[in-house]
Structures are given as structure tokens and as C-alpha cells.
Design a protein around this motif. Structure first.
Motif, PDB file in Angstrom:
ATOM      1  N   MET A   1      45.264   2.727  18.911  1.00  0.00           N
ATOM      2  CA  MET A   1      46.325   3.737  19.009  1.00  0.00           C
ATOM      3  C   MET A   1      45.715   5.086  19.388  1.00  0.00           C
ATOM      4  SD  MET A   1      48.986   2.907  15.891  1.00  0.00           S
ATOM      5  CE  MET A   1      48.032   3.787  14.701  1.00  0.00           C
ATOM      6  N   PRO A   2      45.256   5.225  20.635  1.00  0.00           N
ATOM      7  CA  PRO A   2      44.552   6.451  21.018  1.00  0.00           C
ATOM      8  C   PRO A   2      45.450   7.658  21.283  1.00  0.00           C
ATOM      9  CG  PRO A   2      44.709   4.989  22.895  1.00  0.00           C
ATOM     10  CD  PRO A   2      45.284   4.251  21.719  1.00  0.00           C
ATOM     11  N   ASN A   3      46.750   7.439  21.447  1.00  0.00           N
ATOM     12  CA  ASN A   3      47.628   8.565  21.793  1.00  0.00           C
ATOM     13  C   ASN A   3      48.994   8.412  21.128  1.00  0.00           C
ATOM     14  OD1 ASN A   3      49.120   6.680  23.363  1.00  0.00           O
ATOM     15  ND2 ASN A   3      47.753   7.046  25.099  1.00  0.00           N
ATOM     16  N   GLN A   4      49.837   9.397  21.355  1.00  0.00           N
ATOM     17  CA  GLN A   4      51.149   9.413  20.709  1.00  0.00           C
ATOM     18  C   GLN A   4      52.018   8.248  21.175  1.00  0.00           C
ATOM     19  OE1 GLN A   4      53.087  13.177  20.509  1.00  0.00           O
ATOM     20  NE2 GLN A   4      55.014  12.323  19.800  1.00  0.00           N
TER      21      GLN A   4
ATOM     22  N   LEU B   1      47.357   7.421   9.805  1.00  0.00           N
ATOM     23  CA  LEU B   1      47.329   6.562  10.981  1.00  0.00           C
ATOM     24  C   LEU B   1      48.290   7.062  12.049  1.00  0.00           C
ATOM     25  CD1 LEU B   1      47.253   3.127   9.146  1.00  0.00           C
ATOM     26  CD2 LEU B   1      45.370   4.203  10.387  1.00  0.00           C
ATOM     27  N   ILE B   2      49.400   7.617  11.606  1.00  0.00           N
ATOM     28  CA  ILE B   2      50.426   8.110  12.523  1.00  0.00           C
ATOM     29  C   ILE B   2      50.848   9.506  12.059  1.00  0.00           C
ATOM     30  CG2 ILE B   2      52.769   7.734  13.385  1.00  0.00           C
ATOM     31  CD1 ILE B   2      52.275   4.764  13.218  1.00  0.00           C
ATOM     32  N   GLU B   3      50.900  10.423  13.005  1.00  0.00           N
ATOM     33  CA  GLU B   3      51.292  11.793  12.695  1.00  0.00           C
ATOM     34  C   GLU B   3      52.814  11.889  12.535  1.00  0.00           C
ATOM     35  OE1 GLU B   3      49.528  11.232  15.635  1.00  0.00           O
ATOM     36  OE2 GLU B   3      47.555  11.651  14.788  1.00  0.00           O
ATOM     37  N   PRO B   4      53.254  12.850  11.744  1.00  0.00           N
ATOM     38  CA  PRO B   4      54.699  13.037  11.567  1.00  0.00           C
ATOM     39  C   PRO B   4      55.447  13.241  12.879  1.00  0.00           C
ATOM     40  CG  PRO B   4      53.493  14.303   9.927  1.00  0.00           C
ATOM     41  CD  PRO B   4      52.474  13.747  10.876  1.00  0.00           C
ATOM     42  N   SER B   5      54.831  13.923  13.838  1.00  0.00           N
ATOM     43  CA  SER B   5      55.505  14.155  15.123  1.00  0.00           C
ATOM     44  C   SER B   5      55.807  12.841  15.847  1.00  0.00           C
ATOM     45  CB  SER B   5      54.663  15.073  16.012  1.00  0.00           C
ATOM     46  OG  SER B   5      53.413  14.473  16.302  1.00  0.00           O
ATOM     47  N   CYS B   6      54.938  11.854  15.697  1.00  0.00           N
ATOM     48  CA  CYS B   6      55.182  10.538  16.312  1.00  0.00           C
ATOM     49  C   CYS B   6      56.377   9.849  15.669  1.00  0.00           C
ATOM     50  CB  CYS B   6      53.942   9.659  16.174  1.00  0.00           C
ATOM     51  SG  CYS B   6      52.516  10.258  17.076  1.00  0.00           S
ATOM     52  N   ILE B   7      56.483   9.984  14.364  1.00  0.00           N
ATOM     53  CA  ILE B   7      57.603   9.362  13.654  1.00  0.00           C
ATOM     54  C   ILE B   7      58.915  10.005  14.075  1.00  0.00           C
ATOM     55  CG2 ILE B   7      58.639   8.965  11.378  1.00  0.00           C
ATOM     56  CD1 ILE B   7      55.690   8.772  10.330  1.00  0.00           C
ATOM     57  N   VAL B   8      58.922  11.319  14.189  1.00  0.00           N
ATOM     58  CA  VAL B   8      60.132  12.022  14.615  1.00  0.00           C
ATOM     59  C   VAL B   8      60.488  11.618  16.053  1.00  0.00           C
ATOM     60  CG1 VAL B   8      61.113  14.297  15.102  1.00  0.00           C
ATOM     61  CG2 VAL B   8      59.797  13.935  13.009  1.00  0.00           C
ATOM     62  N   SER B   9      59.492  11.538  16.925  1.00  0.00           N
ATOM     63  CA  SER B   9      59.742  11.106  18.309  1.00  0.00           C
ATOM     64  C   SER B   9      60.335   9.706  18.343  1.00  0.00           C
ATOM     65  CB  SER B   9      58.443  11.121  19.123  1.00  0.00           C
ATOM     66  OG  SER B   9      57.958  12.419  19.255  1.00  0.00           O
TER      67      SER B   9
ATOM     68  N   ASP C   1      73.035   5.782  12.958  1.00  0.00           N
ATOM     69  CA  ASP C   1      73.986   6.036  11.877  1.00  0.00           C
ATOM     70  C   ASP C   1      73.623   5.306  10.586  1.00  0.00           C
ATOM     71  OD1 ASP C   1      74.472   3.523  12.882  1.00  0.00           O
ATOM     72  OD2 ASP C   1      76.657   3.680  12.748  1.00  0.00           O
ATOM     73  N   ARG C   2      72.427   4.745  10.519  1.00  0.00           N
ATOM     74  CA  ARG C   2      71.994   3.995   9.341  1.00  0.00           C
ATOM     75  C   ARG C   2      71.231   4.892   8.378  1.00  0.00           C
ATOM     76  NH1 ARG C   2      74.898  -0.634   9.691  1.00  0.00           N
ATOM     77  NH2 ARG C   2      74.952  -1.235  11.872  1.00  0.00           N
ATOM     78  N   LEU C   3      71.454   4.699   7.104  1.00  0.00           N
ATOM     79  CA  LEU C   3      70.830   5.519   6.072  1.00  0.00           C
ATOM     80  C   LEU C   3      69.310   5.402   6.087  1.00  0.00           C
ATOM     81  CD1 LEU C   3      71.130   7.418   3.655  1.00  0.00           C
ATOM     82  CD2 LEU C   3      71.364   5.394   2.205  1.00  0.00           C
ATOM     83  N   TYR C   4      68.794   4.197   6.305  1.00  0.00           N
ATOM     84  CA  TYR C   4      67.343   4.005   6.239  1.00  0.00           C
ATOM     85  C   TYR C   4      66.609   4.859   7.269  1.00  0.00           C
ATOM     86  CZ  TYR C   4      68.361   0.580   9.949  1.00  0.00           C
ATOM     87  OH  TYR C   4      68.809  -0.051  11.073  1.00  0.00           O
ATOM     88  N   LEU C   5      67.224   5.089   8.403  1.00  0.00           N
ATOM     89  CA  LEU C   5      66.597   5.926   9.419  1.00  0.00           C
ATOM     90  C   LEU C   5      66.443   7.356   8.911  1.00  0.00           C
ATOM     91  CD1 LEU C   5      65.610   5.522  12.339  1.00  0.00           C
ATOM     92  CD2 LEU C   5      67.758   6.520  13.074  1.00  0.00           C
ATOM     93  N   TRP C   6      67.439   7.845   8.234  1.00  0.00           N
ATOM     94  CA  TRP C   6      67.396   9.206   7.703  1.00  0.00           C
ATOM     95  C   TRP C   6      66.477   9.291   6.491  1.00  0.00           C
ATOM     96  CZ3 TRP C   6      68.712  12.458  11.143  1.00  0.00           C
ATOM     97  CH2 TRP C   6      69.593  12.055  12.149  1.00  0.00           C
ATOM     98  N   GLN C   7      66.327   8.183   5.763  1.00  0.00           N
ATOM     99  CA  GLN C   7      65.345   8.151   4.673  1.00  0.00           C
ATOM    100  C   GLN C   7      63.930   8.271   5.236  1.00  0.00           C
ATOM    101  OE1 GLN C   7      66.534   4.420   2.908  1.00  0.00           O
ATOM    102  NE2 GLN C   7      67.475   5.457   1.156  1.00  0.00           N
ATOM    103  N   MET C   8      63.680   7.605   6.354  1.00  0.00           N
ATOM    104  CA  MET C   8      62.362   7.710   6.986  1.00  0.00           C
ATOM    105  C   MET C   8      62.098   9.134   7.460  1.00  0.00           C
ATOM    106  SD  MET C   8      62.020   4.227   9.195  1.00  0.00           S
ATOM    107  CE  MET C   8      63.443   3.175   9.019  1.00  0.00           C
ATOM    108  N   LEU C   9      63.104   9.762   8.027  1.00  0.00           N
ATOM    109  CA  LEU C   9      62.953  11.144   8.470  1.00  0.00           C
ATOM    110  C   LEU C   9      62.728  12.063   7.272  1.00  0.00           C
ATOM    111  CD1 LEU C   9      62.982  13.089  10.881  1.00  0.00           C
ATOM    112  CD2 LEU C   9      65.454  13.316  10.542  1.00  0.00           C
ATOM    113  N   ASP C  10      63.464  11.834   6.190  1.00  0.00           N
ATOM    114  CA  ASP C  10      63.296  12.616   4.961  1.00  0.00           C
ATOM    115  C   ASP C  10      61.876  12.467   4.404  1.00  0.00           C
ATOM    116  OD1 ASP C  10      64.445  14.230   2.721  1.00  0.00           O
ATOM    117  OD2 ASP C  10      64.009  12.393   1.587  1.00  0.00           O
TER     118      ASP C  10
END
Length: 177
Positions: free
Chosen positions: A73-76, A109-117, A129-138
Motif C-alpha cells: 500500500m504505497p499510496n493513498q 496502516l491507513i491515514e484518516p484522509s484515506c478513510i474519508v476519501s 444512508d447506512r448508520l455503519y458508514l457514519w459510525q466509521m466516519l465518527d
């Protein structure tokens, strides 16, 4: 059921693509652009399969294979692809996916910016519109806040040390004369 998609098939020829290949071209032909993604897919799936028995197994697997994961995983873009692979692997157990987000963040292993992207990518649009997606963002935002708080504390400690050295330094110079 454990909520793990154990029947998720490997693409044909994927294992062969893990053989070491030189960069650039072979015999004047360009390398298959899917190669890095296929390599990443095999590595991530294998580590998830090794660790899927329990949360502690996941932690051990991520810790043990951290260097390998970082190498593939060399890049975003690769990190976002890793999240897609993980999401597909845990497609029926979103709680484990939320835990994996935490693990990826904690093991750096993964930066927060990658998760948001990844969360705001077209790939995740059907799940928007699923709750779990917003839990991951939270979880990601809380991780960033904690990291900022730790950095602020370290900065304050460094400022105090620097000020202590400045205060002690003139005394030392006077005694040297």
C-alpha cells in the motif's frame, strides 16, 4: 454465521501475479496495470482470513504482517483499495468493518484522509444512508481529535523543556568563566 464472506473468490491468475516482476516493461511490453491491485487484494484477503477468528486474531495478524501491508500500500489509492477489499470481505458484518477501521488507524496502516476519501467515494454511494458508514466516519474523526490532543500535549512538554534549558543555560555559561 460470522459475517465474513469466505466464498469471496480470487480472480484467475491472481496468485501468479505475486511473482516478483521488474518495474517498467518485460520484453518491450508494459506490465499489466492491475498487478499492484491484484497483489494488494491477495495480501489483504489472506491477512483477513488469518485474522477473522476473533478481534485479537485480527490485531495479531495486522501487527505481524504490518511491514508487508505497508509494502503493498504505497499510496493513498492503494489504501482506499484496501478499504474496498476489507469492506467486501466483511460485507455482511458491518460491526467488524467498523472495528477494522479502528485497527487500521491504530496500527497506522491507513491515514484518516484515506478513510474519508473512501467513505465519500462513488463506490460507497449505495451505502451512504447506512448508520455503519457514519459510525466509521465518527471513529475516524475521533481518532484525529485524539491524535491532535496528544500532539498538543507533546508540544507543550517540548516548550516547557526548551524554556527550562533556556533558563538553565545562562547560569552554566556564567560558571564557566
Amino acid at each position: 454465521s460470522s459475517g465474513i464472506n469466505a466464498e469471496w473468490p480470487l480472480r484467475p491468475g491472481m496468485l501468479g501475479s505475486l511473482d516478483p516482476l521488474p518495474d517498467g516493461a518485460i520484453d518491450g511490453r508494459e506490465l499489466d496495470p492491475v498487478y499492484p491491485e491484484a497483489k494488494l487484494e491477495v495480501v489483504v484477503q489472506t491477512i483477513l482470513r488469518v485474522g477473522c477468528k476473533s478481534i485479537s486474531h485480527i490485531s495479531v495478524a495486522l501487527n505481524r504482517f504490518r511491514d508487508l501491508i505497508m509494502a503493498v500500500m504505497p499510496n493513498q489509492d492503494a489504501k482506499v483499495c484496501c478499504l474496498k477489499i476489507t469492506f467486501s470481505f466483511f460485507k455482511t458484518n458491518h460491526q467488524l468493518m467498523c472495528i477494522m477501521i479502528e485497527k487500521y488507524l491504530n496500527f497506522q496502516l491507513i491515514e484518516p484522509s484515506c478513510i474519508v476519501s473512501w467513505i465519500f467515494s462513488p463506490y460507497m454511494l449505495p451505502h451512504f444512508d447506512r448508520l455503519y458508514l457514519w459510525q466509521m466516519l465518527d471513529t475516524t474523526i475521533k481518532f484525529c481529535i485524539k491524535r491532535c490532543d496528544r500532539i498538543k500535549v507533546e508540544l507543550e512538554k517540548s516548550k516547557v523543556k526548551l524554556n527550562d534549558k533556556k533558563v538553565q543555560q545562562p547560569r552554566t555559561m556564567i560558571h564557566n568563566y
